[in-house]
Enzyme design. Structure first.
Site, PDB file in Angstrom:
ATOM      1  N   GLY A   1      18.846 -44.757 -47.540  1.00 29.70           N
ATOM      2  CA  GLY A   1      18.301 -46.082 -47.790  1.00 29.70           C
ATOM      3  C   GLY A   1      19.389 -47.029 -48.245  1.00 29.70           C
TER       4      GLY A   1
ATOM      5  N   VAL B   1      21.394 -45.727 -51.184  1.00 27.89           N
ATOM      6  CA  VAL B   1      20.808 -44.494 -51.710  1.00 27.89           C
ATOM      7  C   VAL B   1      21.176 -43.358 -50.774  1.00 27.89           C
ATOM      8  CG1 VAL B   1      18.712 -43.308 -52.424  1.00 27.89           C
ATOM      9  CG2 VAL B   1      18.905 -45.789 -52.730  1.00 27.89           C
TER      10      VAL B   1
ATOM     11  N   ASP C   1       9.492 -56.020 -60.106  1.00 32.11           N
ATOM     12  CA  ASP C   1       9.727 -56.052 -58.658  1.00 32.11           C
ATOM     13  C   ASP C   1       8.850 -55.013 -57.961  1.00 32.11           C
ATOM     14  OD1 ASP C   1      10.839 -56.918 -56.266  1.00 32.11           O
ATOM     15  OD2 ASP C   1      12.577 -55.599 -56.407  1.00 32.11           O
TER      16      ASP C   1
ATOM     17  N   GLY D   1      19.625 -54.517 -51.542  1.00 34.87           N
ATOM     18  CA  GLY D   1      20.498 -55.636 -51.847  1.00 34.87           C
ATOM     19  C   GLY D   1      21.583 -55.294 -52.849  1.00 34.87           C
ATOM     20  N   MET D   2      21.294 -54.333 -53.750  1.00 32.21           N
ATOM     21  CA  MET D   2      22.253 -54.000 -54.788  1.00 32.21           C
ATOM     22  C   MET D   2      23.000 -52.699 -54.517  1.00 32.21           C
ATOM     23  SD  MET D   2      20.238 -54.785 -58.341  1.00 32.21           S
ATOM     24  CE  MET D   2      21.436 -53.778 -59.198  1.00 32.21           C
ATOM     25  N   ALA D   3      22.339 -51.752 -53.848  1.00 28.69           N
ATOM     26  CA  ALA D   3      22.915 -50.409 -53.807  1.00 28.69           C
ATOM     27  C   ALA D   3      22.499 -49.676 -52.544  1.00 28.69           C
ATOM     28  CB  ALA D   3      22.474 -49.623 -55.041  1.00 28.69           C
TER      29      ALA D   3
END
Length: 627
Positions: free
Chosen positions: A21, A28, A135, A24-26
């Protein structure tokens, strides 16, 4: 910072297997924990954000927020760290599909409620521990093959008001943002419940309530437009479930469910109502119309026409009489009662939907203050049947025109508010009693105070004289008296160290000395005892050992024997006399030497040897003339 790729080992422990996955930030990754031999989901912050302190802080906060939450419906966090600028979080690896994927496939209303209810249970646990997710969306919910839903991605979760990035962008996904979050206002657990309401809407209707060409357009609709009811899109959605969704999506946070428990209870009630509706209702066929046949008038003479007219009137009147008799019999035997559904315990909007679904009108709605959630139905009139008797229909014209009666509802307006009593300066027990009598709960916090006596209330929050909700908690700040100093352990320390410790504790030293077998200068007693708590500036007394007492050997050389013996005994010593012949007449009877020498320090009672001169014997003269 090196990029992570398949086969990379992060922090010497996690081997990246494949990317599963990206956000926007990271990214996986599915990774193998080389220490515990298990698979984990390894979330790695994008390298472009590693130098951004705000993003790193959000990433760190995600780990801390989720790591403190242990619940079956919340993803478990095992580890977090950073190495060579690579920031990572090791989490539970969840096999399954996202709730978004299941929604795209299609869910029944029952399946939707079952999954959203689990999301609510996870949110309820997080809220009780002071964490707001901020969120929530179906992309952040993983559902396994057994139907267990787990909430993930606490990237912007925290306790407190909402955050804006340095560019002014609101945190969260626009389609699932609450109106207050879209406006950058304070975000609370109720904001999470709005997002869950959007998830439920999407699960039931197959699409989100608001679409737009941009994030700003969607946010504006969240703030200003009312959503279309899910049942208008999916006819399988019951009115009761419709009502639950619409309440969850109220623009005003105060009009929504105030906690996850209330949301869950409303969903359960809506499902029960849907089951009752699917159980079937009685159907009544309309009465058949009465048709009276008449023969066509033929050309006849006046006599036959008159006869026919009389016969027609006769049969017409007879038929009317029979019809009236039948109608009266039906009116006298017709059941004019109806069962009334039970709506007490439901939220007002759910109760109204249930009653209107069964054809009942809503009568007077009376609001009363009660210690239950606002808008909960407390009583209904007519009472539900069973157990009460069935209610009478409102009928006119011999019961042929009947309608179901209107139902009056008594609804809770919440516990209401009351004035907080003034408690400043009161003993704690008295303050608790006053607050309890006024309908408030009490929480106590103790602080040191130089001005307020121990056990008296300093102030309250809310303050005395202000209005607060009955049943809410009032925090009492109670004096614990002045801050006391702790007496250090002094016995066994040297005098200088003990004095320094006493002064360091804000106390005043007082020193005395006493004989002791302990080493000289060592503290042998203290008052007060170690660990005692006393007011700053108080005196601490210590007794310091002078060591064992020594006797000083006096100088007795040249003294007559009796005087020397007396002097030694007076000094606490034991004299021993040894005589030595001397040719000096002036030394006879006097001390010529001593041991130990004069000035020596010896133990009391020690033996001191003195040498006393004595006259040498006189030699006998030789006789003359002896041959």
């Amino acid at each position: 910072m090196p990029e992570v790729s398949e086969g990379s080992v992060v922090d010497g422990r996690y081997r990246a297997l494949r990317k599963i996955g990206s956000g926007g930030m990271a990214d996986v990754w599915l990774a193998e924990d080389l220490h515990l031999q298990r698979q984990v989901a390894l979330k790695i912050l994008h390298s472009r954000f590693a130098q951004d302190r705000e993003f790193v802080e959000r990433f760190r906060r995600e780990a801390e927020s989720a790591a403190g939450l242990h619940h079956p419906n919340i993803v478990a966090v095992f580890d977090r760290g950073d190495v060579d600028g690579t920031y990572y979080i090791a989490m539970q690896y969840l096999e399954g599909r996202s709730l978004k994927q299941l929604i795209d496939i299609g869910l029944t209303p029952e399946q939707s409620v079952y999954l959203v209810r689990q999301v609510l249970e996870g949110a309820r646990f997080a809220h009780r521990h002071g964490v707001v997710h901020r969120d929530l969306k179906p992309h952040n919910v993983i559902v396994d093959d057994e139907g267990k839903a787990v909430v993930t991605d606490f990237g912007i979760a925290r306790a407190g008001v909402s955050e804006i990035t340095q560019a002014g962008e609101v945190m969260g996904t626009p389609h699932y943002l609450s109106p207050e979050q879209a406006q950058g206002e304070e975000v609370t657990p109720v904001s999470d419940l709005y997002s869950i309401g959007v998830i439920l809407y999407e699960a039931l209707a197959g699409r989100v309530p608001f679409e737009g060409e941009s994030a700003v357009a969607v946010a504006m609709k969240q703030i200003s437009q009312a959503p279309q009811r899910p049942s208008s899109i999916n006819q399988q959605v019951s009115p009761a479930l419709d009502a639950v969704v619409m309440r969850a999506l109220e623009k005003n946070p105060g009009d929504r469910f105030q906690n996850a428990d209330a949301f869950i209870a409303a969903l359960d009630a809506a499902l029960r109502a849907g089951d009752e509706l699917r159980g079937g209702t009685a159907a009544f066929a309309p009465l058949p119309p009465v048709v009276m046949d008449g023969a066509e008038a033929a050309e006849m003479d006046a006599r036959e026409e008159e006869e026919r007219r009389r016969r027609r009137w006769f049969w017409a009147l007879a038929a009317i009489a029979v019809l009236i008799g039948v109608l009266i019999a039906l009116a006298l035997t017709r059941d004019t009662t109806t069962g009334v559904p039970k709506v007490t315990g439901n939220q007002l909007n759910v109760a109204i939907a249930l009653l209107q679904q069964d054809g009942f009108a809503i009568g007077d709605v009376k609001r009363v203050e009660r210690e239950v959630e606002s808008n909960t139905v407390l009583e209904q009139d007519p009472a539900p049947s069973p157990p009460a008797d069935q209610a009478s229909l409102d009928c006119a014209v011999l019961t042929f025109f009947c309608s179901k009666p209107s139902v009056d509802l008594t609804v809770s307006s919440g516990p209401g508010s009351a004035q907080v009593p003034s408690t400043a300066g009161l003993p704690l027990a008295t303050a608790k009693r006053k607050l309890g009598d006024a309908g408030f709960k009490v929480q106590v916090s103790r602080v040191n105070s130089e001005k307020v006596e121990d056990g008296l209330v300093i102030h309250s929050d809310p303050s005395g004289g202000s209005a607060a909700t009955r049943g809410s908690t009032v925090l009492l700040t109670v004096s614990a008296g002045p801050k006391l100093a702790r007496v250090p352990v002094l016995v066994g320390t040297q005098r200088s160290v003990a004095v320094q410790q006493i002064r360091g504790a804000g106390l005043v030293p007082s020193v005395s000395e006493a004989d002791s077998s302990s080493p000289r200068g060592q503290v042998i007693r203290q008052t007060p005892s170690a660990g005692s708590r006393i007011a700053p500036g108080s005196t601490v007394t210590i007794v310091v050992s002078k060591g064992e007492q020594k006797a000083s050997v006096p100088n007795v050389i040249g003294k007559p024997r009796p005087d020397a013996v007396a002097a030694l005994r007076e000094a606490g010593l034991a004299p021993t006399v040894s005589e030595q012949e001397t040719d000096v007449p002036s030394k006879v009877g006097k001390v010529t030497d001593q041991f130990p020498p004069p000035g020596s320090e010896v133990d009391p009672g020690s033996q001191v040897t003195i040498v006393v001169g004595k006259a040498a014997p006189v030699a006998a003269p030789e006789e003359e003339g002896e041959e």
